[in-house]
Motif scaffolding. Structure first.
Motif, PDB file in Angstrom:
ATOM      1  N   GLY A 118      37.170  31.994  23.086  1.00 23.93           N
ATOM      2  CA  GLY A 118      36.094  31.084  22.754  1.00 23.93           C
ATOM      3  C   GLY A 118      35.880  30.001  23.792  1.00 23.93           C
ATOM      4  N   ASP A 119      36.963  29.564  24.406  1.00 25.47           N
ATOM      5  CA  ASP A 119      36.932  28.440  25.342  1.00 25.47           C
ATOM      6  C   ASP A 119      36.106  28.754  26.588  1.00 25.47           C
ATOM      7  OD1 ASP A 119      37.398  26.317  26.954  1.00 25.47           O
ATOM      8  OD2 ASP A 119      39.589  26.403  26.851  1.00 25.47           O
ATOM      9  N   ARG A 120      34.936  28.111  26.675  1.00 29.51           N
ATOM     10  CA  ARG A 120      34.023  28.374  27.783  1.00 29.51           C
ATOM     11  C   ARG A 120      34.672  28.136  29.145  1.00 29.51           C
ATOM     12  NH1 ARG A 120      28.618  26.512  30.333  1.00 29.51           N
ATOM     13  NH2 ARG A 120      29.677  24.630  31.012  1.00 29.51           N
ATOM     14  N   GLU A 121      35.474  27.098  29.219  1.00 25.58           N
ATOM     15  CA  GLU A 121      36.066  26.750  30.510  1.00 25.58           C
ATOM     16  C   GLU A 121      37.068  27.792  30.992  1.00 25.58           C
ATOM     17  OE1 GLU A 121      37.617  22.828  29.962  1.00 25.58           O
ATOM     18  OE2 GLU A 121      35.628  21.909  29.919  1.00 25.58           O
ATOM     19  N   ARG A 122      37.565  28.589  30.071  1.00 28.84           N
ATOM     20  CA  ARG A 122      38.560  29.594  30.472  1.00 28.84           C
ATOM     21  C   ARG A 122      37.988  30.992  30.649  1.00 28.84           C
ATOM     22  NH1 ARG A 122      44.351  28.401  27.578  1.00 28.84           N
ATOM     23  NH2 ARG A 122      44.504  26.232  28.247  1.00 28.84           N
ATOM     24  N   LEU A 123      36.697  31.156  30.388  1.00 29.58           N
ATOM     25  CA  LEU A 123      36.108  32.502  30.410  1.00 29.58           C
ATOM     26  C   LEU A 123      36.229  33.167  31.773  1.00 29.58           C
ATOM     27  CD1 LEU A 123      32.881  32.100  28.246  1.00 29.58           C
ATOM     28  CD2 LEU A 123      35.036  33.227  27.651  1.00 29.58           C
ATOM     29  N   ALA A 124      35.989  32.413  32.830  1.00 28.58           N
ATOM     30  CA  ALA A 124      35.999  32.999  34.179  1.00 28.58           C
ATOM     31  C   ALA A 124      36.848  32.158  35.118  1.00 28.58           C
ATOM     32  CB  ALA A 124      34.571  33.128  34.707  1.00 28.58           C
ATOM     33  N   ARG A 125      37.967  31.686  34.613  1.00 32.61           N
ATOM     34  CA  ARG A 125      38.888  30.859  35.394  1.00 32.61           C
ATOM     35  C   ARG A 125      40.003  31.742  35.921  1.00 32.61           C
ATOM     36  NH1 ARG A 125      41.985  26.294  32.134  1.00 32.61           N
ATOM     37  NH2 ARG A 125      39.962  25.277  32.077  1.00 32.61           N
ATOM     38  N   GLY A 126      39.930  32.092  37.194  1.00 35.14           N
ATOM     39  CA  GLY A 126      40.875  33.032  37.798  1.00 35.14           C
ATOM     40  C   GLY A 126      40.144  34.312  38.190  1.00 35.14           C
ATOM     41  N   PRO A 127      40.507  34.912  39.323  1.00 33.49           N
ATOM     42  CA  PRO A 127      39.756  36.060  39.858  1.00 33.49           C
ATOM     43  C   PRO A 127      39.704  37.263  38.914  1.00 33.49           C
ATOM     44  CG  PRO A 127      41.820  35.723  41.055  1.00 33.49           C
ATOM     45  CD  PRO A 127      41.619  34.518  40.195  1.00 33.49           C
ATOM     46  N   GLY A 128      40.799  37.519  38.210  1.00 34.69           N
ATOM     47  CA  GLY A 128      40.793  38.634  37.268  1.00 34.69           C
ATOM     48  C   GLY A 128      39.899  38.338  36.068  1.00 34.69           C
ATOM     49  N   CYS A 129      39.793  37.084  35.714  1.00 31.48           N
ATOM     50  CA  CYS A 129      38.954  36.680  34.578  1.00 31.48           C
ATOM     51  C   CYS A 129      37.474  36.731  34.945  1.00 31.48           C
ATOM     52  CB  CYS A 129      39.347  35.288  34.113  1.00 31.48           C
ATOM     53  SG  CYS A 129      41.052  35.186  33.562  1.00 31.48           S
ATOM     54  N   VAL A 130      37.157  36.451  36.208  1.00 35.05           N
ATOM     55  CA  VAL A 130      35.767  36.532  36.671  1.00 35.05           C
ATOM     56  C   VAL A 130      35.223  37.942  36.463  1.00 35.05           C
ATOM     57  CG1 VAL A 130      34.303  36.517  38.733  1.00 35.05           C
ATOM     58  CG2 VAL A 130      35.942  34.666  38.354  1.00 35.05           C
ATOM     59  N   THR A 131      35.958  38.937  36.934  1.00 31.84           N
ATOM     60  CA  THR A 131      35.477  40.317  36.820  1.00 31.84           C
ATOM     61  C   THR A 131      35.473  40.785  35.369  1.00 31.84           C
ATOM     62  OG1 THR A 131      37.709  41.128  37.276  1.00 31.84           O
ATOM     63  CG2 THR A 131      36.182  40.974  39.130  1.00 31.84           C
ATOM     64  N   ARG A 132      36.444  40.353  34.605  1.00 29.07           N
ATOM     65  CA  ARG A 132      36.512  40.717  33.188  1.00 29.07           C
ATOM     66  C   ARG A 132      35.301  40.153  32.447  1.00 29.07           C
ATOM     67  NH1 ARG A 132      38.999  44.039  29.595  1.00 29.07           N
ATOM     68  NH2 ARG A 132      40.731  43.117  28.437  1.00 29.07           N
ATOM     69  N   ALA A 133      34.990  38.880  32.696  1.00 30.68           N
ATOM     70  CA  ALA A 133      33.864  38.231  32.017  1.00 30.68           C
ATOM     71  C   ALA A 133      32.543  38.901  32.365  1.00 30.68           C
ATOM     72  CB  ALA A 133      33.820  36.749  32.375  1.00 30.68           C
ATOM     73  N   LEU A 134      32.426  39.366  33.610  1.00 28.30           N
ATOM     74  CA  LEU A 134      31.169  39.972  34.061  1.00 28.30           C
ATOM     75  C   LEU A 134      31.147  41.486  33.866  1.00 28.30           C
ATOM     76  CD1 LEU A 134      30.438  38.013  37.363  1.00 28.30           C
ATOM     77  CD2 LEU A 134      29.544  37.615  35.077  1.00 28.30           C
ATOM     78  N   GLY A 135      32.272  42.068  33.486  1.00 27.31           N
ATOM     79  CA  GLY A 135      32.318  43.514  33.297  1.00 27.31           C
ATOM     80  C   GLY A 135      32.316  44.292  34.595  1.00 27.31           C
ATOM     81  N   LEU A 136      32.938  43.743  35.626  1.00 24.37           N
ATOM     82  CA  LEU A 136      32.985  44.400  36.931  1.00 24.37           C
ATOM     83  C   LEU A 136      34.324  45.097  37.134  1.00 24.37           C
ATOM     84  CD1 LEU A 136      31.425  41.532  39.083  1.00 24.37           C
ATOM     85  CD2 LEU A 136      30.310  43.674  38.393  1.00 24.37           C
ATOM     86  N   THR A 137      34.285  46.282  37.712  1.00 21.37           N
ATOM     87  CA  THR A 137      35.510  47.017  38.054  1.00 21.37           C
ATOM     88  C   THR A 137      35.343  47.630  39.442  1.00 21.37           C
ATOM     89  OG1 THR A 137      34.811  49.199  37.291  1.00 21.37           O
ATOM     90  CG2 THR A 137      35.698  47.701  35.620  1.00 21.37           C
ATOM     91  N   VAL A 138      36.347  48.377  39.878  1.00 24.69           N
ATOM     92  CA  VAL A 138      36.257  49.047  41.175  1.00 24.69           C
ATOM     93  C   VAL A 138      35.084  50.019  41.220  1.00 24.69           C
ATOM     94  CG1 VAL A 138      38.633  48.821  41.933  1.00 24.69           C
ATOM     95  CG2 VAL A 138      37.997  50.670  40.388  1.00 24.69           C
ATOM     96  N   ALA A 139      34.569  50.397  40.048  1.00 21.72           N
ATOM     97  CA  ALA A 139      33.383  51.265  40.023  1.00 21.72           C
ATOM     98  C   ALA A 139      32.200  50.573  40.697  1.00 21.72           C
ATOM     99  CB  ALA A 139      33.027  51.636  38.590  1.00 21.72           C
ATOM    100  N   HIS A 140      32.253  49.246  40.780  1.00 24.82           N
ATOM    101  CA  HIS A 140      31.159  48.478  41.377  1.00 24.82           C
ATOM    102  C   HIS A 140      31.448  48.102  42.828  1.00 24.82           C
ATOM    103  CE1 HIS A 140      29.542  48.142  37.316  1.00 24.82           C
ATOM    104  NE2 HIS A 140      30.752  47.809  36.929  1.00 24.82           N
ATOM    105  N   ASP A 141      32.563  48.582  43.356  1.00 27.18           N
ATOM    106  CA  ASP A 141      32.891  48.303  44.759  1.00 27.18           C
ATOM    107  C   ASP A 141      31.772  48.816  45.655  1.00 27.18           C
ATOM    108  OD1 ASP A 141      34.583  47.655  47.039  1.00 27.18           O
ATOM    109  OD2 ASP A 141      34.847  49.829  47.252  1.00 27.18           O
TER     110      ASP A 141
END
Length: 207
Positions: A118-141
């Motif tokens: 729920g915590d907005r500030e933690r949604l994309a805090r950290g490189p692994g969290c950025v891709t998780r929040a945006l739904g990005l994987t190596v498929a998008h490389d």
DNA sequence: GTATCGATTAGC
DNA sequence: CTAATCGATACA
């Protein structure tokens, strides 16, 4: 807003890194758009940088970094997480900027769902969290950031009145002293230290 | 071939 | 503190 032009990326990674702070990283278009303000990045400098994946030359994993600037280099970290970079410089330089944290702007409900948080500030805090929040994987490389469904918005970078601070990069074991991590000072969505610190980060004990 | 280490994170 | 888990690297 338009996507930043390729010439924006065709500069040294440290220059691009600072210029990215405050810009909007966008996934998709229309109502299903997700976006976040870039608040923390790290520059990597290819063959001249022992901490770069490209330091020892091209492999299957880092192939995108050796291509033209303005593309997404996404790799698997620790076998578990995905990390997003933007390729910079001239082709073959293999320089890149790691996107370490975003301040969520659009599609926050979708990000919360993906992250189970729920915590907005933690949604994309950290490189692994950025891709998780945006739904990005190596498929998008390899996605082209100047034309594709993943792009960075043009226009003046709004920094929210914050200054750019720098520090050594996080989580590396070589070239640890180079202060090539850039972030918006004091921003709550920044991972790790939020104020500029001189010197080498404290090494975790145990190894 | 085997062993070890990450541009990390969540959970004890 | 550790597990997760796989590409890259170091070495026999």
């Amino acid at each position: 807003m338009r996507a930043l032009p390729r010439r924006f990326y065709a500069r040294p990674s440290r220059v691009v890194a600072r210029a990215l702070l405050g810009r909007l990283l966008v996934r998709g278009r229309g109502r299903r758009r997700l976006s976040g303000r870039i608040v923390e990045v790290e520059a990597y400098d290819g063959a001249r940088d022992p901490a770069s994946h490209a330091f020892r030359g091209e492999t299957a994993r880092n192939r995108t970094m050796f291509g033209p600037p303005g593309h997404a280099y996404i790799y698997v970290s620790y076998g578990v997480h995905h990390c997003l970079n933007v390729v910079t410089g001239t082709p073959g330089t293999a320089a890149a900027v790691l996107i370490r944290a975003l301040e969520p702007v659009a599609g926050i409900a979708a990000m919360r769902r993906r992250r189970g948080l729920g915590d907005r500030e933690r949604l994309a805090r950290g490189p692994g969290c950025v891709t998780r929040a945006l739904g990005l994987t190596v498929a998008h490389d390899g996605l082209d950031l100047t034309s594709g469904p993943l792009w960075i918005a043009d226009g003046p970078p709004r920094r929210g009145g914050r200054r750019i601070a720098r520090s050594p990069r996080i989580g590396i074991s070589r070239a640890v002293a180079r202060p090539w991590r850039f972030f918006l000072a004091g921003h709550p969505c920044v991972s790790g230290p939020r104020t500029a610190g001189r010197g080498v980060p404290t090494r975790r004990t145990g190894r």
